[in-house]
Write a protein that holds these residues in place. Structure first.
Motif, PDB file in Angstrom:
ATOM      1  N   THR A   1       0.858  -1.171   0.000  1.00 42.73           N
ATOM      2  CA  THR A   1       0.000   0.000   0.000  1.00 42.73           C
ATOM      3  C   THR A   1       0.895   1.222   0.000  1.00 42.73           C
ATOM      4  OG1 THR A   1      -0.101  -0.029   2.411  1.00 42.73           O
ATOM      5  CG2 THR A   1      -1.892  -1.112   1.234  1.00 42.73           C
ATOM      6  N   ILE A   2       0.653   2.136  -0.905  1.00 40.87           N
ATOM      7  CA  ILE A   2       1.450   3.348  -1.020  1.00 40.87           C
ATOM      8  C   ILE A   2       0.484   4.512  -1.171  1.00 40.87           C
ATOM      9  CG2 ILE A   2       3.561   4.227  -2.002  1.00 40.87           C
ATOM     10  CD1 ILE A   2       3.745   1.939  -3.828  1.00 40.87           C
ATOM     11  N   THR A   3       0.927   5.694  -0.771  1.00 43.03           N
ATOM     12  CA  THR A   3       0.070   6.861  -0.885  1.00 43.03           C
ATOM     13  C   THR A   3       0.443   7.719  -2.078  1.00 43.03           C
ATOM     14  OG1 THR A   3       1.523   8.075   0.580  1.00 43.03           O
ATOM     15  CG2 THR A   3      -0.324   6.928   1.594  1.00 43.03           C
ATOM     16  N   CYS A   4       1.047   7.129  -3.076  1.00 43.02           N
ATOM     17  CA  CYS A   4       1.502   7.872  -4.250  1.00 43.02           C
ATOM     18  C   CYS A   4       1.034   7.147  -5.498  1.00 43.02           C
ATOM     19  CB  CYS A   4       3.025   7.937  -4.221  1.00 43.02           C
ATOM     20  SG  CYS A   4       3.751   8.738  -5.643  1.00 43.02           S
ATOM     21  N   ASP A   5       0.530   7.878  -6.467  1.00 40.38           N
ATOM     22  CA  ASP A   5       0.087   7.289  -7.724  1.00 40.38           C
ATOM     23  C   ASP A   5       1.145   7.561  -8.785  1.00 40.38           C
ATOM     24  OD1 ASP A   5      -1.112   6.512 -10.070  1.00 40.38           O
ATOM     25  OD2 ASP A   5      -2.974   7.592  -9.710  1.00 40.38           O
ATOM     26  N   CYS A   6       1.707   6.501  -9.350  1.00 42.73           N
ATOM     27  CA  CYS A   6       2.777   6.664 -10.340  1.00 42.73           C
ATOM     28  C   CYS A   6       2.241   6.743 -11.759  1.00 42.73           C
ATOM     29  CB  CYS A   6       3.797   5.533 -10.220  1.00 42.73           C
ATOM     30  SG  CYS A   6       3.145   3.886 -10.603  1.00 42.73           S
ATOM     31  N   SER A   7       0.954   6.970 -11.922  1.00 45.12           N
ATOM     32  CA  SER A   7       0.360   7.033 -13.250  1.00 45.12           C
ATOM     33  C   SER A   7       0.920   8.202 -14.053  1.00 45.12           C
ATOM     34  CB  SER A   7      -1.152   7.201 -13.148  1.00 45.12           C
ATOM     35  OG  SER A   7      -1.724   6.070 -12.540  1.00 45.12           O
TER      36      SER A   7
ATOM     37  N   CYS B   1      11.645  -6.067 -17.144  1.00 36.99           N
ATOM     38  CA  CYS B   1      11.978  -4.743 -17.687  1.00 36.99           C
ATOM     39  C   CYS B   1      11.955  -3.663 -16.606  1.00 36.99           C
ATOM     40  CB  CYS B   1      11.028  -4.380 -18.825  1.00 36.99           C
ATOM     41  SG  CYS B   1       9.331  -4.055 -18.330  1.00 36.99           S
ATOM     42  N   GLU B   2      11.476  -3.976 -15.413  1.00 39.68           N
ATOM     43  CA  GLU B   2      11.409  -2.992 -14.323  1.00 39.68           C
ATOM     44  C   GLU B   2      12.540  -3.169 -13.320  1.00 39.68           C
ATOM     45  OE1 GLU B   2       9.571  -0.507 -14.680  1.00 39.68           O
ATOM     46  OE2 GLU B   2       8.268  -1.288 -16.242  1.00 39.68           O
ATOM     47  N   CYS B   3      12.599  -4.308 -12.652  1.00 38.48           N
ATOM     48  CA  CYS B   3      13.606  -4.510 -11.594  1.00 38.48           C
ATOM     49  C   CYS B   3      14.850  -5.222 -12.109  1.00 38.48           C
ATOM     50  CB  CYS B   3      13.000  -5.286 -10.431  1.00 38.48           C
ATOM     51  SG  CYS B   3      12.592  -7.016 -10.818  1.00 38.48           S
ATOM     52  N   HIS B   4      14.811  -5.720 -13.333  1.00 37.41           N
ATOM     53  CA  HIS B   4      15.915  -6.423 -13.999  1.00 37.41           C
ATOM     54  C   HIS B   4      16.255  -7.761 -13.360  1.00 37.41           C
ATOM     55  CE1 HIS B   4      16.343  -2.905 -16.459  1.00 37.41           C
ATOM     56  NE2 HIS B   4      16.402  -2.168 -15.364  1.00 37.41           N
ATOM     57  N   ALA B   5      15.381  -8.267 -12.498  1.00 40.11           N
ATOM     58  CA  ALA B   5      15.571  -9.603 -11.927  1.00 40.11           C
ATOM     59  C   ALA B   5      15.269 -10.642 -12.991  1.00 40.11           C
ATOM     60  CB  ALA B   5      14.644  -9.799 -10.724  1.00 40.11           C
ATOM     61  N   PRO B   6      15.869 -11.813 -12.866  1.00 42.49           N
ATOM     62  CA  PRO B   6      15.562 -12.853 -13.849  1.00 42.49           C
ATOM     63  C   PRO B   6      14.130 -13.360 -13.687  1.00 42.49           C
ATOM     64  CG  PRO B   6      17.071 -13.688 -12.172  1.00 42.49           C
ATOM     65  CD  PRO B   6      16.882 -12.229 -11.911  1.00 42.49           C
ATOM     66  N   ILE B   7      13.517 -13.645 -14.809  1.00 42.46           N
ATOM     67  CA  ILE B   7      12.246 -14.366 -14.839  1.00 42.46           C
ATOM     68  C   ILE B   7      12.644 -15.775 -15.244  1.00 42.46           C
ATOM     69  CG2 ILE B   7      10.009 -14.602 -15.958  1.00 42.46           C
ATOM     70  CD1 ILE B   7      10.156 -11.514 -16.494  1.00 42.46           C
TER      71      ILE B   7
ATOM     72  N   GLY C   1      -1.923   4.155 -16.199  1.00 38.59           N
ATOM     73  CA  GLY C   1      -0.820   3.859 -17.096  1.00 38.59           C
ATOM     74  C   GLY C   1       0.517   4.261 -16.496  1.00 38.59           C
ATOM     75  N   TYR C   2       1.579   3.868 -17.136  1.00 40.07           N
ATOM     76  CA  TYR C   2       2.934   4.186 -16.678  1.00 40.07           C
ATOM     77  C   TYR C   2       3.907   3.967 -17.825  1.00 40.07           C
ATOM     78  CZ  TYR C   2       5.009  -0.429 -16.510  1.00 40.07           C
ATOM     79  OH  TYR C   2       5.567  -1.620 -16.861  1.00 40.07           O
ATOM     80  N   GLN C   3       5.161   4.345 -17.608  1.00 40.37           N
ATOM     81  CA  GLN C   3       6.197   4.160 -18.632  1.00 40.37           C
ATOM     82  C   GLN C   3       6.920   2.842 -18.397  1.00 40.37           C
ATOM     83  OE1 GLN C   3       8.515   7.810 -18.100  1.00 40.37           O
ATOM     84  NE2 GLN C   3       7.799   8.403 -20.123  1.00 40.37           N
ATOM     85  N   PHE C   4       6.984   2.008 -19.429  1.00 37.67           N
ATOM     86  CA  PHE C   4       7.750   0.769 -19.314  1.00 37.67           C
ATOM     87  C   PHE C   4       9.179   1.096 -18.920  1.00 37.67           C
ATOM     88  CE2 PHE C   4       4.489  -1.215 -22.040  1.00 37.67           C
ATOM     89  CZ  PHE C   4       4.277  -2.367 -21.299  1.00 37.67           C
ATOM     90  N   GLY C   5       9.708   0.360 -17.978  1.00 39.02           N
ATOM     91  CA  GLY C   5      11.082   0.552 -17.533  1.00 39.02           C
ATOM     92  C   GLY C   5      11.253   1.709 -16.572  1.00 39.02           C
ATOM     93  N   GLY C   6      10.182   2.388 -16.193  1.00 45.44           N
ATOM     94  CA  GLY C   6      10.283   3.568 -15.339  1.00 45.44           C
ATOM     95  C   GLY C   6       9.750   3.407 -13.934  1.00 45.44           C
ATOM     96  N   LEU C   7       9.350   2.199 -13.539  1.00 47.23           N
ATOM     97  CA  LEU C   7       8.738   2.011 -12.220  1.00 47.23           C
ATOM     98  C   LEU C   7       9.692   2.361 -11.080  1.00 47.23           C
ATOM     99  CD1 LEU C   7       6.233   1.101 -10.668  1.00 47.23           C
ATOM    100  CD2 LEU C   7       7.184  -1.226 -10.697  1.00 47.23           C
TER     101      LEU C   7
ATOM    102  N   LEU D   1      11.743   5.818  -2.243  1.00 47.65           N
ATOM    103  CA  LEU D   1      12.018   4.409  -1.971  1.00 47.65           C
ATOM    104  C   LEU D   1      12.504   3.720  -3.230  1.00 47.65           C
ATOM    105  CD1 LEU D   1      11.769   1.807  -0.190  1.00 47.65           C
ATOM    106  CD2 LEU D   1       9.506   1.530  -1.208  1.00 47.65           C
ATOM    107  N   ASP D   2      13.646   3.043  -3.117  1.00 46.28           N
ATOM    108  CA  ASP D   2      14.107   2.154  -4.178  1.00 46.28           C
ATOM    109  C   ASP D   2      13.623   0.766  -3.778  1.00 46.28           C
ATOM    110  OD1 ASP D   2      15.460   0.313  -5.780  1.00 46.28           O
ATOM    111  OD2 ASP D   2      17.216   1.605  -5.952  1.00 46.28           O
ATOM    112  N   TYR D   3      12.540   0.319  -4.377  1.00 47.58           N
ATOM    113  CA  TYR D   3      11.932  -0.942  -3.974  1.00 47.58           C
ATOM    114  C   TYR D   3      12.794  -2.159  -4.291  1.00 47.58           C
ATOM    115  CZ  TYR D   3      10.389  -2.116  -8.741  1.00 47.58           C
ATOM    116  OH  TYR D   3      10.335  -2.434 -10.071  1.00 47.58           O
ATOM    117  N   VAL D   4      13.820  -1.989  -5.111  1.00 48.81           N
ATOM    118  CA  VAL D   4      14.710  -3.100  -5.438  1.00 48.81           C
ATOM    119  C   VAL D   4      15.800  -3.239  -4.379  1.00 48.81           C
ATOM    120  CG1 VAL D   4      16.318  -4.030  -7.148  1.00 48.81           C
ATOM    121  CG2 VAL D   4      14.218  -2.908  -7.896  1.00 48.81           C
ATOM    122  N   SER D   5      16.469  -2.135  -4.027  1.00 46.11           N
ATOM    123  CA  SER D   5      17.572  -2.186  -3.067  1.00 46.11           C
ATOM    124  C   SER D   5      17.132  -1.952  -1.625  1.00 46.11           C
ATOM    125  CB  SER D   5      18.634  -1.141  -3.436  1.00 46.11           C
ATOM    126  OG  SER D   5      18.144   0.164  -3.157  1.00 46.11           O
TER     127      SER D   5
END
Length: 124
Positions: free
Chosen positions: A13-19, A43-49, A86-92, A102-106
């Motif tokens: 849950t976040i209080t920010c809309d990244c649209s 394409c977002e966090c660069h983790a392997p699928i 909506g959002y930009q691919f690769g921009g999350l 917040l860097d949700y990856v690190s």
């Protein structure tokens, strides 16, 4: 950057809309959930699928150029919850950093962000 529109996250849950409201949508767009037959990279966090993992696959035509993107389930859940318009691919990652600090990856929290706000935004 390319953009997409999507439609719930389970544990975030976040209080920010990244649209992104000021983008030109794709003239052709297809989105589906797939099971990986070979390893891909989110394409977002660069983790392997990894092989066998379900992930979101999107392809479309933006400004006359075709593009395709694979998004891991964790990132797709964040996008579905936080980016209803909506959002930009690769921009999350960048968007959440600018919006929440917040860097949700690190897990890094920006100096200007309150620890409490950033921690409520972190996936659990």
């Amino acid at each position: 950057r390319l953009l997409r529109g999507v439609g719930g996250v389970e544990a975030m849950t976040i209080t920010c809309d990244c649209s992104t409201d000021d983008f030109e949508p794709a003239s052709v767009y297809v989105e589906s959930w797939r099971r990986a037959r070979k390893e891909h990279k989110c394409c977002e966090c660069h983790a392997p699928i990894r092989v066998g993992e379900r992930h979101q696959f999107a392809s479309g035509l933006w400004d006359g150029a075709w593009g395709s993107f694979r998004t891991c389930k964790a990132c797709a859940d964040i996008i579905a919850d936080r980016c209803p318009s909506g959002y930009q691919f690769g921009g999350l990652r960048e968007t959440l950093w600018e919006c929440l600090g917040l860097d949700y990856v690190s897990g890094e929290v920006a100096g200007w962000a309150t620890k409490e706000d950033a921690m409520t935004a972190a996936p659990t």
